[in-house]
Enzyme design. Structure first.
Site, PDB file in Angstrom:
ATOM      1  N   SER A  28     -34.624 -79.100   1.529  1.00  7.53           N
ATOM      2  CA  SER A  28     -36.154 -80.917   1.597  1.00  7.53           C
ATOM      3  C   SER A  28     -36.199 -81.330   0.857  1.00  7.53           C
ATOM      4  O   SER A  28     -36.266 -80.835  -0.083  1.00  7.53           O
ATOM      5  CB  SER A  28     -37.466 -78.998   2.202  1.00  7.53           C
ATOM      6  OG  SER A  28     -37.398 -78.798   3.170  1.00  7.53           O
ATOM      7  N   HIS A  59     -36.431 -83.102   7.423  1.00  7.48           N
ATOM      8  CA  HIS A  59     -34.963 -82.849   7.922  1.00  7.48           C
ATOM      9  C   HIS A  59     -34.394 -84.248   8.641  1.00  7.48           C
ATOM     10  O   HIS A  59     -35.044 -83.827  10.393  1.00  7.48           O
ATOM     11  CB  HIS A  59     -34.878 -81.388   8.473  1.00  7.48           C
ATOM     12  CG  HIS A  59     -34.898 -80.738   7.689  1.00  7.48           C
ATOM     13  ND1 HIS A  59     -34.386 -79.899   6.741  1.00  7.48           N
ATOM     14  CD2 HIS A  59     -36.124 -80.601   6.575  1.00  7.48           C
ATOM     15  CE1 HIS A  59     -34.969 -79.073   5.764  1.00  7.48           C
ATOM     16  NE2 HIS A  59     -36.102 -79.771   6.003  1.00  7.48           N
ATOM     17  N   HIS A  81     -33.393 -73.534  10.453  1.00 12.18           N
ATOM     18  CA  HIS A  81     -34.101 -72.420   9.660  1.00 12.18           C
ATOM     19  C   HIS A  81     -34.881 -71.068  10.523  1.00 12.18           C
ATOM     20  O   HIS A  81     -34.736 -71.479  11.786  1.00 12.18           O
ATOM     21  CB  HIS A  81     -35.702 -73.006   9.444  1.00 12.18           C
ATOM     22  CG  HIS A  81     -35.317 -73.727   7.799  1.00 12.18           C
ATOM     23  ND1 HIS A  81     -35.466 -75.663   8.182  1.00 12.18           N
ATOM     24  CD2 HIS A  81     -35.591 -73.781   6.393  1.00 12.18           C
ATOM     25  CE1 HIS A  81     -35.293 -76.108   7.247  1.00 12.18           C
ATOM     26  NE2 HIS A  81     -35.375 -74.620   5.656  1.00 12.18           N
ATOM     27  N   TYR A  83     -37.090 -69.880  10.847  1.00 13.24           N
ATOM     28  CA  TYR A  83     -38.518 -69.736  11.044  1.00 13.24           C
ATOM     29  C   TYR A  83     -39.273 -70.635  12.086  1.00 13.24           C
ATOM     30  O   TYR A  83     -39.865 -70.727  12.948  1.00 13.24           O
ATOM     31  CB  TYR A  83     -39.747 -70.297   9.957  1.00 13.24           C
ATOM     32  CG  TYR A  83     -39.051 -71.560   9.854  1.00 13.24           C
ATOM     33  CD1 TYR A  83     -39.973 -72.540   9.498  1.00 13.24           C
ATOM     34  CD2 TYR A  83     -39.122 -71.615   8.104  1.00 13.24           C
ATOM     35  CE1 TYR A  83     -39.676 -74.194   9.279  1.00 13.24           C
ATOM     36  CE2 TYR A  83     -38.391 -72.823   7.653  1.00 13.24           C
ATOM     37  CZ  TYR A  83     -39.670 -74.227   8.021  1.00 13.24           C
ATOM     38  OH  TYR A  83     -39.107 -75.819   7.024  1.00 13.24           O
ATOM     39  N   GLU A  84     -38.110 -71.877  12.592  1.00 12.85           N
ATOM     40  CA  GLU A  84     -37.712 -72.525  13.520  1.00 12.85           C
ATOM     41  C   GLU A  84     -37.830 -72.108  15.039  1.00 12.85           C
ATOM     42  O   GLU A  84     -38.128 -72.178  15.506  1.00 12.85           O
ATOM     43  CB  GLU A  84     -36.965 -73.568  13.523  1.00 12.85           C
ATOM     44  CG  GLU A  84     -37.244 -74.753  12.531  1.00 12.85           C
ATOM     45  CD  GLU A  84     -36.120 -75.777  12.789  1.00 12.85           C
ATOM     46  OE1 GLU A  84     -36.397 -76.510  12.656  1.00 12.85           O
ATOM     47  OE2 GLU A  84     -35.468 -75.505  11.289  1.00 12.85           O
ATOM     48  N   ALA A 111     -35.047 -76.774  -1.490  1.00 16.01           N
ATOM     49  CA  ALA A 111     -36.583 -76.725  -2.151  1.00 16.01           C
ATOM     50  C   ALA A 111     -36.890 -75.355  -2.421  1.00 16.01           C
ATOM     51  O   ALA A 111     -36.852 -74.213  -1.487  1.00 16.01           O
ATOM     52  CB  ALA A 111     -37.819 -77.394  -1.818  1.00 16.01           C
ATOM     53  N   MET A 209     -36.873 -70.211   1.820  1.00 10.79           N
ATOM     54  CA  MET A 209     -36.845 -69.946   3.692  1.00 10.79           C
ATOM     55  C   MET A 209     -35.391 -70.251   3.991  1.00 10.79           C
ATOM     56  O   MET A 209     -35.180 -70.232   5.319  1.00 10.79           O
ATOM     57  CB  MET A 209     -38.479 -70.296   4.338  1.00 10.79           C
ATOM     58  CG  MET A 209     -39.382 -70.114   4.187  1.00 10.79           C
ATOM     59  SD  MET A 209     -40.502 -71.388   4.987  1.00 10.79           S
ATOM     60  CE  MET A 209     -42.106 -71.323   3.845  1.00 10.79           C
ATOM     61  N   SER A 210     -34.531 -70.330   2.651  1.00  6.87           N
ATOM     62  CA  SER A 210     -33.082 -70.424   3.689  1.00  6.87           C
ATOM     63  C   SER A 210     -31.802 -70.186   2.871  1.00  6.87           C
ATOM     64  O   SER A 210     -32.338 -69.320   2.000  1.00  6.87           O
ATOM     65  CB  SER A 210     -33.181 -72.268   3.862  1.00  6.87           C
ATOM     66  OG  SER A 210     -33.212 -72.631   2.184  1.00  6.87           O
ATOM     67  N   ASN A 233     -42.865 -75.925  -6.726  1.00  4.57           N
ATOM     68  CA  ASN A 233     -44.054 -75.749  -6.601  1.00  4.57           C
ATOM     69  C   ASN A 233     -44.498 -74.330  -7.484  1.00  4.57           C
ATOM     70  O   ASN A 233     -43.272 -73.434  -7.615  1.00  4.57           O
ATOM     71  CB  ASN A 233     -44.619 -75.321  -5.638  1.00  4.57           C
ATOM     72  CG  ASN A 233     -43.619 -74.188  -4.511  1.00  4.57           C
ATOM     73  OD1 ASN A 233     -43.395 -74.860  -4.029  1.00  4.57           O
ATOM     74  ND2 ASN A 233     -44.156 -72.726  -4.692  1.00  4.57           N
ATOM     75  N   HIS A 246     -46.456 -78.432   2.609  1.00  2.00           N
ATOM     76  CA  HIS A 246     -45.123 -79.767   2.806  1.00  2.00           C
ATOM     77  C   HIS A 246     -44.647 -80.699   2.214  1.00  2.00           C
ATOM     78  O   HIS A 246     -44.140 -80.592   1.379  1.00  2.00           O
ATOM     79  CB  HIS A 246     -45.379 -79.227   4.776  1.00  2.00           C
ATOM     80  CG  HIS A 246     -43.654 -79.239   4.460  1.00  2.00           C
ATOM     81  ND1 HIS A 246     -42.487 -78.412   3.613  1.00  2.00           N
ATOM     82  CD2 HIS A 246     -42.780 -80.472   5.062  1.00  2.00           C
ATOM     83  CE1 HIS A 246     -41.857 -79.003   4.443  1.00  2.00           C
ATOM     84  NE2 HIS A 246     -41.122 -79.770   4.957  1.00  2.00           N
TER      85      HIS A 246
HETATM   86  N1  HPA Z   1     -42.163 -70.156  -1.065  1.00  2.00           N
HETATM   87  C1  HPA Z   1     -41.098 -70.814   0.094  1.00  2.00           C
HETATM   88  N2  HPA Z   1     -40.101 -71.729   0.296  1.00  2.00           N
HETATM   89  C2  HPA Z   1     -40.581 -72.748  -0.491  1.00  2.00           C
HETATM   90  C3  HPA Z   1     -41.265 -72.925  -1.378  1.00  2.00           C
HETATM   91  C4  HPA Z   1     -42.710 -71.615  -1.878  1.00  2.00           C
HETATM   92  O1  HPA Z   1     -43.270 -71.878  -2.485  1.00  2.00           O
HETATM   93  N3  HPA Z   1     -41.590 -73.591  -1.614  1.00  2.00           N
HETATM   94  C5  HPA Z   1     -40.526 -74.410  -1.012  1.00  2.00           C
HETATM   95  N4  HPA Z   1     -40.099 -73.578  -0.257  1.00  2.00           N
END
Ligand code: HPA
Length: 271
Positions: A28, A59, A81, A83-84, A111, A209-210, A233, A246
């Site tokens: 990302s 993406h 992903h 989650y998609e 990310a 998540m990847s 973050n 996001h």
């Molecule tokens: N958690 C999960 N996936 C993420 C995060 C997070 O804090 N930041 C970027 N992708």
């Protein structure tokens, strides 16, 4: 074995006159590296037989073949992903195809949320190990015996040699980097404070998540893996009031992307 791997690879190879030896997956906000690839052949995922189509903002959904750091590469600008709603077979399909393209090394980026209290937003973390916290394993189901073993050893998923080289390069470039453990979960929710705290207790330094599915499948086939997270973050208690969007994830990743691209380019020169 799924014969489509080979068919998809043949389709891609007919557009070029070489075989890429390094695969790159861009996370990302990290797609900028794709624009640095010279003599680029750009193939939208939508035109590749049997490829899933990326749905997430940020993406782009292109396969980019060409040269970077003196190496022939195939880069994914956009990944698939879990989650998609894709099954793990779809999430990892491009990595299987990479094997048939001739890829020997996979560089994977993402990310991620920082868990380690010492980490700050914008940090780069080299992945030394991972925790598969997805509800499934991408190798579940019939094993592709021709590609790898039923019960792969996981003691060295992330190539020690590449890690060492990358550390040296970062030092030379005067770039501060972290080395840590990535925990991968399904998403799409970010974590609750309690979940961040749990992941920290589990020993993870960053969460996302990847990456884990792709790394497992690459390792299954004997492809060397190098992984890198951009910490976009923080999480409580590091960032107690922190809400994460996001947009924020993409903005921070985008700001760090030139550094990541530089590191990867230099690493490619040393592979
Ligand atoms: N958690 C999960 N996936 C993420 C995060 C997070 O804090 N930041 C970027 N992708």
């Amino acid at each position: 074995m799924d014969e489509n791997f080979e068919k998809t690879a043949k389709f891609i190879l007919q557009t070029i006159d070489y075989q890429p030896e390094v695969g790159i997956i861009l996370g990302s906000g990290l797609g900028g590296l794709g624009n640095r690839i010279s003599d680029a052949t750009i193939i939208p995922y939508s035109s590749i037989p049997n490829f899933p189509i990326s749905t997430v903002e940020g993406h782009n959904g292109n396969l980019i073949l060409g040269e970077l750091g003196g190496k022939k590469v195939v880069a994914m600008q956009g990944r698939f992903h879990f989650y998609e709603g894709y099954g793990m077979d779809k999430v990892t399909y491009p990595v299987r195809v990479m094997k048939f393209l001739g890829v020997k090394t996979l560089i994977v980026s993402n990310a991620a949320g920082g868990l380690n209290p010492k980490y700050a937003t914008g940090d780069i973390m080299f992945i030394k190990d991972h925790i598969n916290h997805f509800p499934v394993n991408p190798l579940m189901g019939a094993n592709f015996d021709e590609l790898g073993p039923r019960f792969p050893d996981m003691s060295k998923v992330y190539c020690q040699n590449l890690l060492k080289k990358a550390k040296k390069i970062a030092k030379k470039l005067n770039l501060k980097v972290r080395k840590g453990i990535y925990i991968g979960s399904s998403g799409p929710t970010l974590e609750t404070p309690a979940e961040y705290a749990l992941f920290r207790k589990m020993g993870a330094d960053a969460t996302g998540m990847s990456t884990v599915p792709e790394a497992i499948v690459a390792h299954h086939m004997g492809i060397k893996v190098f992984g890198m997270s951009v910490i976009t973050n923080g999480s409580a208690p590091v960032d107690p009031n922190g809400e994460t969007t996001h947009d924020e994830v993409q903005n921070v990743a985008g700001a760090v992307e030139p550094k990541m691209t530089l590191l990867i380019t230099k690493l490619l020169e040393k592979i």
